[in-house]
Every structure is written in structure tokens, then in C-alpha cells.
Design a protein around this motif. Sequence first.
Motif, PDB file in Angstrom:
ATOM      1  N   LEU A  97      56.494-114.276 -63.389  1.00  0.00           N
ATOM      2  CA  LEU A  97      57.758-115.012 -63.380  1.00  0.00           C
ATOM      3  C   LEU A  97      58.298-115.180 -64.790  1.00  0.00           C
ATOM      4  N   ARG A  98      57.426-115.509 -65.729  1.00  0.00           N
ATOM      5  CA  ARG A  98      57.880-115.715 -67.097  1.00  0.00           C
ATOM      6  C   ARG A  98      58.306-114.404 -67.758  1.00  0.00           C
ATOM      7  N   ALA A  99      57.635-113.329 -67.414  1.00  0.00           N
ATOM      8  CA  ALA A  99      57.941-112.046 -68.046  1.00  0.00           C
ATOM      9  C   ALA A  99      59.136-111.347 -67.411  1.00  0.00           C
ATOM     10  N   HIS A 100      59.301-111.509 -66.090  1.00  0.00           N
ATOM     11  CA  HIS A 100      60.299-110.711 -65.373  1.00  0.00           C
ATOM     12  C   HIS A 100      61.300-111.527 -64.562  1.00  0.00           C
ATOM     13  N   GLY A 101      61.116-112.835 -64.467  1.00  0.00           N
ATOM     14  CA  GLY A 101      62.043-113.643 -63.699  1.00  0.00           C
ATOM     15  C   GLY A 101      61.681-113.716 -62.224  1.00  0.00           C
ATOM     16  N   PRO A 102      62.510-114.402 -61.411  1.00  0.00           N
ATOM     17  CA  PRO A 102      62.201-114.640 -59.995  1.00  0.00           C
ATOM     18  C   PRO A 102      62.001-113.372 -59.169  1.00  0.00           C
ATOM     19  N   ASP A 103      62.577-112.260 -59.588  1.00  0.00           N
ATOM     20  CA  ASP A 103      62.433-111.014 -58.833  1.00  0.00           C
ATOM     21  C   ASP A 103      61.327-110.126 -59.387  1.00  0.00           C
ATOM     22  N   GLY A 104      60.516-110.680 -60.280  1.00  0.00           N
ATOM     23  CA  GLY A 104      59.526-109.862 -60.964  1.00  0.00           C
ATOM     24  C   GLY A 104      58.172-109.768 -60.295  1.00  0.00           C
ATOM     25  N   ILE A 105      57.981-110.466 -59.154  1.00  0.00           N
ATOM     26  CA  ILE A 105      56.675-110.416 -58.478  1.00  0.00           C
ATOM     27  C   ILE A 105      56.671-109.200 -57.569  1.00  0.00           C
ATOM     28  N   THR A 106      56.390-108.051 -58.149  1.00  0.00           N
ATOM     29  CA  THR A 106      56.423-106.782 -57.430  1.00  0.00           C
ATOM     30  C   THR A 106      55.129-106.013 -57.664  1.00  0.00           C
ATOM     31  N   ALA A 107      54.857-105.072 -56.765  1.00  0.00           N
ATOM     32  CA  ALA A 107      53.665-104.242 -56.918  1.00  0.00           C
ATOM     33  C   ALA A 107      53.715-103.452 -58.220  1.00  0.00           C
ATOM     34  N   LYS A 108      54.901-102.988 -58.607  1.00  0.00           N
ATOM     35  CA  LYS A 108      55.038-102.219 -59.836  1.00  0.00           C
ATOM     36  C   LYS A 108      54.629-103.048 -61.049  1.00  0.00           C
ATOM     37  N   ASN A 109      55.102-104.285 -61.113  1.00  0.00           N
ATOM     38  CA  ASN A 109      54.766-105.129 -62.261  1.00  0.00           C
ATOM     39  C   ASN A 109      53.305-105.563 -62.236  1.00  0.00           C
ATOM     40  N   ILE A 110      52.749-105.749 -61.046  1.00  0.00           N
ATOM     41  CA  ILE A 110      51.333-106.107 -60.946  1.00  0.00           C
ATOM     42  C   ILE A 110      50.456-104.980 -61.487  1.00  0.00           C
ATOM     43  N   ARG A 111      50.933-103.752 -61.383  1.00  0.00           N
ATOM     44  CA  ARG A 111      50.166-102.600 -61.863  1.00  0.00           C
ATOM     45  C   ARG A 111      50.334-102.349 -63.361  1.00  0.00           C
ATOM     46  N   SER A 112      50.864-103.298 -64.083  1.00  0.00           N
ATOM     47  CA  SER A 112      51.058-103.120 -65.516  1.00  0.00           C
ATOM     48  C   SER A 112      49.758-102.672 -66.187  1.00  0.00           C
ATOM     49  N   PRO A 113      49.781-101.576 -66.936  1.00  0.00           N
ATOM     50  CA  PRO A 113      48.545-101.116 -67.594  1.00  0.00           C
ATOM     51  C   PRO A 113      48.066-102.051 -68.692  1.00  0.00           C
ATOM     52  N   ASN A 114      48.952-102.924 -69.167  1.00  0.00           N
ATOM     53  CA  ASN A 114      48.542-103.869 -70.194  1.00  0.00           C
ATOM     54  C   ASN A 114      47.600-104.930 -69.660  1.00  0.00           C
ATOM     55  N   GLY A 115      47.685-105.198 -68.371  1.00  0.00           N
ATOM     56  CA  GLY A 115      46.809-106.181 -67.772  1.00  0.00           C
ATOM     57  C   GLY A 115      47.258-107.607 -68.000  1.00  0.00           C
ATOM     58  N   PHE A 116      46.399-108.540 -67.632  1.00  0.00           N
ATOM     59  CA  PHE A 116      46.701-109.964 -67.657  1.00  0.00           C
ATOM     60  C   PHE A 116      45.477-110.727 -68.148  1.00  0.00           C
ATOM     61  N   LEU A 117      45.704-111.953 -68.552  1.00  0.00           N
ATOM     62  CA  LEU A 117      44.610-112.809 -69.009  1.00  0.00           C
ATOM     63  C   LEU A 117      44.558-114.057 -68.155  1.00  0.00           C
ATOM     64  N   GLY A 118      43.387-114.359 -67.621  1.00  0.00           N
ATOM     65  CA  GLY A 118      43.217-115.550 -66.805  1.00  0.00           C
ATOM     66  C   GLY A 118      41.926-116.261 -67.124  1.00  0.00           C
ATOM     67  N   ALA A 119      41.500-117.127 -66.227  1.00  0.00           N
ATOM     68  CA  ALA A 119      40.272-117.890 -66.433  1.00  0.00           C
ATOM     69  C   ALA A 119      39.037-116.997 -66.386  1.00  0.00           C
ATOM     70  N   ALA A 120      39.104-115.905 -65.610  1.00  0.00           N
ATOM     71  CA  ALA A 120      37.979-114.966 -65.515  1.00  0.00           C
ATOM     72  C   ALA A 120      38.217-113.763 -66.421  1.00  0.00           C
ATOM     73  N   ALA A 121      38.627-114.004 -67.661  1.00  0.00           N
ATOM     74  CA  ALA A 121      38.853-112.991 -68.694  1.00  0.00           C
ATOM     75  C   ALA A 121      40.068-112.122 -68.365  1.00  0.00           C
ATOM     76  N   ALA A 122      40.171-110.950 -69.019  1.00  0.00           N
ATOM     77  CA  ALA A 122      41.313-110.066 -68.822  1.00  0.00           C
ATOM     78  C   ALA A 122      41.087-109.200 -67.595  1.00  0.00           C
ATOM     79  N   PHE A 123      42.178-108.870 -66.909  1.00  0.00           N
ATOM     80  CA  PHE A 123      42.068-108.010 -65.735  1.00  0.00           C
ATOM     81  C   PHE A 123      43.324-107.169 -65.586  1.00  0.00           C
TER      82      PHE A 123
END
Length: 403
Positions: free
Chosen positions: A345-371
Motif C-alpha cells: 500500500l505504501r509503495a503502490h497505493g490502494p491498487d497496488g496489492i497485486t500478484a505482480k507486485n507481490i512477485r517483486s524480486p527485491n523482496g520484503f522485510l518482516g518479523a521473520a527476516a527478508a522474504f
Amino acid sequence: MIIPPAIHVSASRRHVATRWLCTALSVVVLIWLAGCQGGTQQVLDLESPQAREARRAAAHAIKPQETVGSGPNRIGLITANMAPGGENGRERDIRDGAALAVDELGRAELSLLVENTDGSQQQMRDAAKRLAEQGVKLVAVSAVSEPVEVVREALGTQPVPLLVLRSDPSGSSPDTFYFTSDRVDSAVEGASYAVASGRARLVVLTPSDLTARESQRLDRGLSRYGIRPDLVATSTATFPGEGASAAKIKDIDAVLVIGATDADVGALSRLRANGYLKPTATVLGSSNWALAAYKRPEFAGSKLCLFGPENGSRMTKAYLQRYERAASTEAAYGFDIIALTAGLLRAHGPDGITAKNIRSPNGFLGAAAAFRFEADGSVRRTCSIYDVQNGGVKLIDPAPRSF
């Protein structure tokens, strides 16, 4: 900023303190997770365990439908917390971790709609239909007893990404992502750590209950890092002490032992007795090892790649304060469902929760490290490396915070 290829992940541990995080989620969650350091907060215990559990259950009682947060962006979570056998610890932790994350990361932006079912196909189907009618942008499913296709079909034609808290992506659709890591993931990441540390010659001991699907995933994961074991054998292998086979695997400097049963220990002992291993050979385990394995002398000094929340982080402290119990790996997964969503949401806005954005090769950081997610929808996580010492484990290399 482009993240280096996966083959460099383990080597990047030496430089992780100087690297920038590559998505808005990473920035937001890193700031939050790093907000507190130090030991876990102590809770003054003036109650009996039974009274404390009764009070906790009353304060966080499970209802068929729950809503956490008041934001316009709706996220669904389907659990099996209403199963006939009573509240399940895994399901409870996932739900509690997600609820905590909404309050900490996005209460004004997000609404978490929780559907607590009995885990049956009918209730899962009904829950998915209710969530679809409420216009959810993503659905997470922690109930694992029934096929995930039940939920996908009930969601209809809407391209709603589905996060499934399982580890095997077989048969998934392009909009389905598998969110948990298992013993195969742990074994692969542990092997990559050893090889990056110069342990090039590897023997892999597979447990008797390793499935064909797990074996395929293991082979594919090792190949992704360019790892070609000198030998892959079951824990029942005899390992003769002479002949062509013996010459082929002499001077092995790392052994990956996925299981930790008597048979697995026996196979490791036979390798040692027949002189296959260097005196300095490293034993690598997996997240499947039971706590009792840490006490076995054969495993002293072994290295384990383990996933989960970092002790002393802000997430673990907040979880302990709210729920009066330590945050498990499942709680971290629940937290990361929301961390992923809030970051999108912060990176792409309300329409950003998509399969394409979830597949970002940069990954994400959460409580269980990077994924991040692979093409088949499976998840890859960085992990912390632990050393087996004195019947327990000691952290020797924290999980990298980016890929």
C-alpha cells in the motif's frame, strides 16, 4: 536498486549492515522492527498458569468473525480456530500475529477481516464468499486441512492474491503464494551457507519420510545455488569403507542431515567411522530437528538455518506484552501477512496489492527476516544460522535483512 542474484545471498551476510533495503515495505518495517533492542521484557507472574490462560482466553476470545482495524483497504484471513478439537496453537498464533501487525503497522489504512472456521471445506467456502462480497484485496489462509482450491473457487473471478500458510506450491494458480518455510527450505539455505563458507564437498543424508515432492524441491533448491552434492543417500545407506564408491566421496567437508532420528545419526556415524569425512567437516541440520536432537553428542557443533522472529525485536516484545507468551514462527508469519500488505500500500497505493507486485524480486522485510516469492509461488526467506551447543542453540550469524 537491483538486488544481486540469489547465488550471492549467503555471501552477502558480511556486508548486510551497509546495504540499503529495496522496497518501501523494507524501510517501513525495518524502522518499526528495529525500534527496540535488548532482552525480552519480563512479565511479573502473580497468577497460576491456569488462571493466566483463562484470563488471556477471555481477553482474546475467538469469534466466528472478527474485524481488526478500521482502514478502507480490507484484507481477509481464514483460520481453523473453530475446529472441533478446540483452539489450535498454530492457528491462534497466526491470527494473533496478524492482529498485532494491524495495530502496529496500518490500523488507519487496513481492516483485517478474520473468518474463524472449523477447517472444513464448507466453512472455508462460505468464509471466502463473505470476504469476496466485502471487497477484500487479499486473502490469507492458515487452515491447511482442505485443498486451497476451495477458497480460490469461492472467491470467483476476482484476481485476489491468495497467501497460503503452507510450504508446498504444487498445483497453485498464478495468483496463489505459499507463505511458510519448511525443512527443505532450511536445508537448502543451510547448505548454501556452508558452501559460501568454503565447504564445497557435500554429502546429503535424506530421512526415510522425505516425499518425492520434497526431494524434487531439495534438488531444485541446491541447483539454484549451483550446489552439486558428491552423494545423496538415505539414512539407511551402508557406506562401504573401500572400493570406487569410497574413493568418490573421500574428504567430504560438509554433511547435510535433514532428519534427526536414530537412523540419521547412525548414517552420520557410519560416514565418520569409514573415514569419509575430514576432521573439520561441518554437520548441517534443518528446522525439522526436535529439541532432543540438540542434546545428542553426535550433533554437537552442528549448524542450523532457522526461520523465525528475532528475539528482543520490537515485534517479539510487543507480542509478549499483549499476549503474555513468546512469539513463535507462526506468529511471525501472521505478522508478515500484514507487513507485506502494508508495504504494498505504501509503495503502490490502494491498487497496488497485486500478484505482480507481490512477485517483486527485491523482496520484503518482516518479523521473520527478508522474504520474496519464486515463479512457482513458493517463498524464499533469509535465515539465521545457529550453532548447536550444550544441548541448545546459539545464534552465530543473524539473518540478512535483504537479498
